[in-house]
Design an enzyme around this catalytic site. Structure first.
Site, mmCIF file in Angstrom:
data_model
loop_
_atom_site.group_PDB
_atom_site.id
_atom_site.type_symbol
_atom_site.label_atom_id
_atom_site.label_comp_id
_atom_site.label_asym_id
_atom_site.label_seq_id
_atom_site.Cartn_x
_atom_site.Cartn_y
_atom_site.Cartn_z
ATOM 1 N N GLY A 46 0.841 -1.190 0.000
ATOM 2 C CA GLY A 46 0.000 0.000 0.000
ATOM 3 C C GLY A 46 0.872 1.234 0.000
ATOM 4 C CD GLN A 51 3.381 5.719 2.656
ATOM 5 O OE1 GLN A 51 2.450 5.178 2.063
ATOM 6 N NE2 GLN A 51 4.273 5.051 3.373
ATOM 7 C CB CYS A 93 4.594 2.262 7.631
ATOM 8 S SG CYS A 93 4.269 3.734 6.648
ATOM 9 C CG LEU A 94 6.427 0.960 1.715
ATOM 10 C CD1 LEU A 94 5.971 1.329 0.315
ATOM 11 C CD2 LEU A 94 7.494 -0.134 1.677
ATOM 12 C CG HIS A 135 -1.133 1.481 7.059
ATOM 13 N ND1 HIS A 135 -0.234 1.043 8.017
ATOM 14 C CD2 HIS A 135 -0.406 2.245 6.209
ATOM 15 C CE1 HIS A 135 0.956 1.544 7.753
ATOM 16 N NE2 HIS A 135 0.893 2.272 6.660
ATOM 17 C CD GLU A 136 -1.525 2.602 2.500
ATOM 18 O OE1 GLU A 136 -1.058 3.756 2.363
ATOM 19 O OE2 GLU A 136 -0.819 1.641 2.845
ATOM 20 C CG HIS A 139 -0.032 6.829 5.221
ATOM 21 N ND1 HIS A 139 1.096 7.348 5.818
ATOM 22 C CD2 HIS A 139 0.218 5.509 5.050
ATOM 23 C CE1 HIS A 139 1.979 6.367 6.010
ATOM 24 N NE2 HIS A 139 1.474 5.239 5.562
#
Ligand code: NI
Length: 171
Positions: A46, A51, A93-94, A135-136, A139
């Site tokens: 994701g 990000q 998370c990236l 999660h997204e 963000h």
């Protein structure tokens, strides 16, 4: 093009992203293609636009990590309209490479969003997909998953990141 992933510490990750107002434009199409490309390059499932440094309400998800085109999901201006039950599991998370924590999320999440043409749709995700939706969308509201862990664990992560920044290993 592949964008580099913005890491924890950058202000863009902690602010409210702006709604997308123009749809079906070459710019939006390119941005979404680039988001998938950047996500696959980082081996993520994701990615939210903040990000890659773009404060717009766009997220892409692909739990198959490029194996199955049918699993590509684009969420524009998404909101959670229903959540049910709870699940607790490991989350990463990236933007926080090297860290993973147990996070409790809804087990079932229904989102309402727009597609690339601006058409509204609803979609329900269970288990891992429910986690990805939550999660997204977090963000896009300037929230990272570490806001869902204990203050103690969050401080520990902050301290470790600060050390990595000092050592020049956080980029
Ligand atoms: Ni993330």
């Amino acid at each position: 093009m592949t964008y580099s992933i913005v890491l924890f510490g950058e202000p863009v990750l902690e602010k409210q992203a702006a709604p997308v107002a123009e749809f079906d434009t070459p710019e939006l199409n390119t941005l979404i293609e680039d988001m998938f490309e950047s996500m696959y390059a980082a081996k993520g499932v994701g990615l939210a636009a903040p990000q890659i440094g773009i404060a717009q309400r766009i997220a892409v998800i692909d739990l198959s990590v490029a194996e199955d085109p049918a699993q590509k999901i684009v969420l524009i201006n998404p909101e959670i309209i229903r959540k049910e039950e709870f699940q607790t599991g490991e989350e990463g998370c990236l933007s926080l490479p090297g860290f993973r924590e147990q996070v409790t999320r809804p087990k079932s999440v229904t989102v309402r969003a727009q597609n690339i043409k601006g058409e509204p749709f609803e979609m329900t995700g269970e288990e891992l997909l429910a986690r990805a939706f939550a999660h997204e969308i977090d963000h896009l509201n300037g929230r990272l998953y570490i806001s869902h862990v204990s203050a103690l664990k969050r401080d520990l992560i902050r301290r470790k990141v600060r050390k990595l920044v000092k050592a020049g290993e956080w980029s």
